[in-house]
Design an enzyme around this catalytic site. Sequence first.
Site, PDB file in Angstrom:
ATOM      1  N   GLU A 238       0.794  -1.236   0.000  1.00  0.00           N
ATOM      2  CA  GLU A 238       0.000   0.000   0.000  1.00  0.00           C
ATOM      3  C   GLU A 238       0.826   1.287   0.000  1.00  0.00           C
ATOM      4  OE1 GLU A 238      -2.838  -0.149   3.198  1.00  0.00           O
ATOM      5  OE2 GLU A 238      -3.858  -1.891   2.381  1.00  0.00           O
TER       6      GLU A 238
ATOM      7  N   TYR B  11     -11.083  -2.917   1.230  1.00  0.00           N
ATOM      8  CA  TYR B  11     -11.909  -2.866   2.443  1.00  0.00           C
ATOM      9  C   TYR B  11     -13.259  -2.227   2.190  1.00  0.00           C
ATOM     10  CZ  TYR B  11      -7.922  -4.518   5.007  1.00  0.00           C
ATOM     11  OH  TYR B  11      -6.898  -5.309   5.450  1.00  0.00           O
TER      12      TYR B  11
ATOM     13  N   GLU C 131      -5.464  -8.522   0.907  1.00  0.00           N
ATOM     14  CA  GLU C 131      -6.123  -8.207   2.174  1.00  0.00           C
ATOM     15  C   GLU C 131      -7.587  -7.920   1.916  1.00  0.00           C
ATOM     16  OE1 GLU C 131      -4.426  -4.996   4.562  1.00  0.00           O
ATOM     17  OE2 GLU C 131      -2.409  -5.715   4.129  1.00  0.00           O
TER      18      GLU C 131
ATOM     19  N   TRP D 175      -7.652 -10.518   6.028  1.00  0.00           N
ATOM     20  CA  TRP D 175      -7.001  -9.662   7.014  1.00  0.00           C
ATOM     21  C   TRP D 175      -7.892  -9.621   8.235  1.00  0.00           C
ATOM     22  CZ3 TRP D 175      -2.248  -7.583   7.445  1.00  0.00           C
ATOM     23  CH2 TRP D 175      -2.049  -6.820   8.617  1.00  0.00           C
TER      24      TRP D 175
ATOM     25  N   GLU E 272      -3.526  -2.063  15.389  1.00  0.00           N
ATOM     26  CA  GLU E 272      -4.117  -1.462  14.187  1.00  0.00           C
ATOM     27  C   GLU E 272      -3.665   0.005  14.060  1.00  0.00           C
ATOM     28  OE1 GLU E 272      -5.372  -2.474  11.432  1.00  0.00           O
ATOM     29  OE2 GLU E 272      -5.783  -0.418  10.820  1.00  0.00           O
ATOM     30  N   TRP E 273      -2.367   0.201  13.928  1.00  0.00           N
ATOM     31  CA  TRP E 273      -1.763   1.495  13.619  1.00  0.00           C
ATOM     32  C   TRP E 273      -2.313   2.617  14.516  1.00  0.00           C
ATOM     33  CZ3 TRP E 273       2.272  -0.183  11.279  1.00  0.00           C
ATOM     34  CH2 TRP E 273       2.191  -1.249  10.412  1.00  0.00           C
TER      35      TRP E 273
HETATM   36  C1  FCB Z   1      -4.494  -1.991   5.605  1.00  0.00           C
HETATM   37  C2  FCB Z   1      -3.133  -2.362   6.119  1.00  0.00           C
HETATM   38  C3  FCB Z   1      -3.136  -3.394   7.215  1.00  0.00           C
HETATM   39  C4  FCB Z   1      -4.294  -3.208   8.160  1.00  0.00           C
HETATM   40  C5  FCB Z   1      -5.587  -3.047   7.410  1.00  0.00           C
HETATM   41  C6  FCB Z   1      -6.810  -2.909   8.277  1.00  0.00           C
HETATM   42  O1  FCB Z   1      -4.465  -0.703   5.090  1.00  0.00           O
HETATM   43  O2  FCB Z   1      -2.329  -2.845   5.085  1.00  0.00           O
HETATM   44  O3  FCB Z   1      -1.899  -3.350   7.865  1.00  0.00           O
HETATM   45  O4  FCB Z   1      -4.051  -2.155   8.997  1.00  0.00           O
HETATM   46  O5  FCB Z   1      -5.510  -1.953   6.555  1.00  0.00           O
END
Ligand code: FCB
Length: 447
Positions: free
Chosen positions: A173, A301, A351, A398, A405-406
């Site tokens: 990404e 997503y 993902e 994923w 989660e960042w």
């Molecule tokens: C994506 C990331 C992954 C995770 C998902 C929810 O953007 O690649 O690491 O955080 O989102």
Amino acid sequence: MTRSQKPLTRQDFPSGFVFGTATSSYQIEGAVHEDGRGPSIWDTFCREPGRILDGSSGDVACDHYHRWEEDLDLLKELGVDAYRFSLAWPRIQPTGSGAVNEAGLDFYERLTDGLLARGIKPYATLYHWDLPQPLQDQGGWPARETAYRFAEYARIVAERLGDRLASIATLNEPWCSSLLSYELGEHAPGLRDRRLALAAAHHLLLGHGLAMEEMRALGKKADLGIVLNLSPAYAASEKAEDQAAARFSDGYLNRWFLDPLFRGEYPADLWETFGEQVPDVQAGDLDLIRAKNDFLGVNYYTRAYASADRQARPEGAEYTHMDWEVFPQGLTDLLVRLKDDYPVPPILITENGAAYPDERGTGSTVHDPARVAYYASHLAAVAEAAQKGVDVRGYFAWSMLDNFEWAWGYERRFGLFYVDYATQERIWKDSGRWYQALLTGAPVAAD
Ligand code: FCB
């Protein structure tokens, strides 16, 4: 949702279709000071007050660095064909350049061999955002030099593991590691400067191109490619201003990466919009960037729902805990569009998944019916795209585990397995059992 009512089986997918799960190094490993690992930009970012929702970091995360064998056993029980993980650059080159830290490389060698021993194909990603901090101190991705450092690191990994890995993706990404990180300020290093962000995006793509060249020259067996996060954009109405907003979203999220990779040029409309902030593209860059990939990894997503006022929300829509709309049709539309608009190589869904506020409860399984429905509808969307002629060859949920989660810290759970962070227990969720039933051939009950 009609899609999730028809039970899916492996027979709904093309023959040889690969099912897996995905994770990334900083989100699960912990052990940030062990075996010579250097600091990454995420270690630094997490220490800045206000950056992470719950004030947490990846210092311990899922402690996967110590529990990897147990985790691989769970993957085997889950029945996956493949596992997608990332390597932490600062474990392998603690300062981002120069000598290799053998202990770091050894960890990924054990992981790779452990997967192979369990009959699971290893799918590696070289860069899932944990840039060595010393490289950030020298300018980070906005500095052209970082692209050359990345290619060197790619060669080191491919030399050691390229014959055992089934697949190597250069970047995960690049939109996130450029625009989200240097313009929108949400990810490390948390800057807000479009010019730097566009320079970062160009150097990430250049780094991909240079790394592909280095790795191709080694002639190893692994398939080589890149992973993009793509969100098809839909205008909220027929109004010209909403249509224009959708075109901008599509350019900013998708075409800014797809066009250089698959057409060898940046999109003219965005180039004009960005004016003086466009990157310095040197002779030969775009030829490197457009070199052949063996696969394109797509992370999906949700869609982008675009309106001039940025406020519009689709009527009756359902949202996940990330406040992302559940929109499986977008995945089919995206895949068909990729086939129609670009000369893309075979596609992997690298993902796809959803966060919900799961609770452990007292039983042996965590109940997550909304996530089961999400997976069922999105896998059906992939099967539909394959029926429409898209060459899609794999799907990675994923994520395997709830994890860091960042910017949301541990407040968002995406796993097929629930992680009790106090004890590090992994607990099956219904979604994990559902995926297991699909993968191991047992009929999948309608939810
Ligand atoms: C994506 C990331 C992954 C995770 C998902 C929810 O953007 O690649 O690491 O955080 O989102």
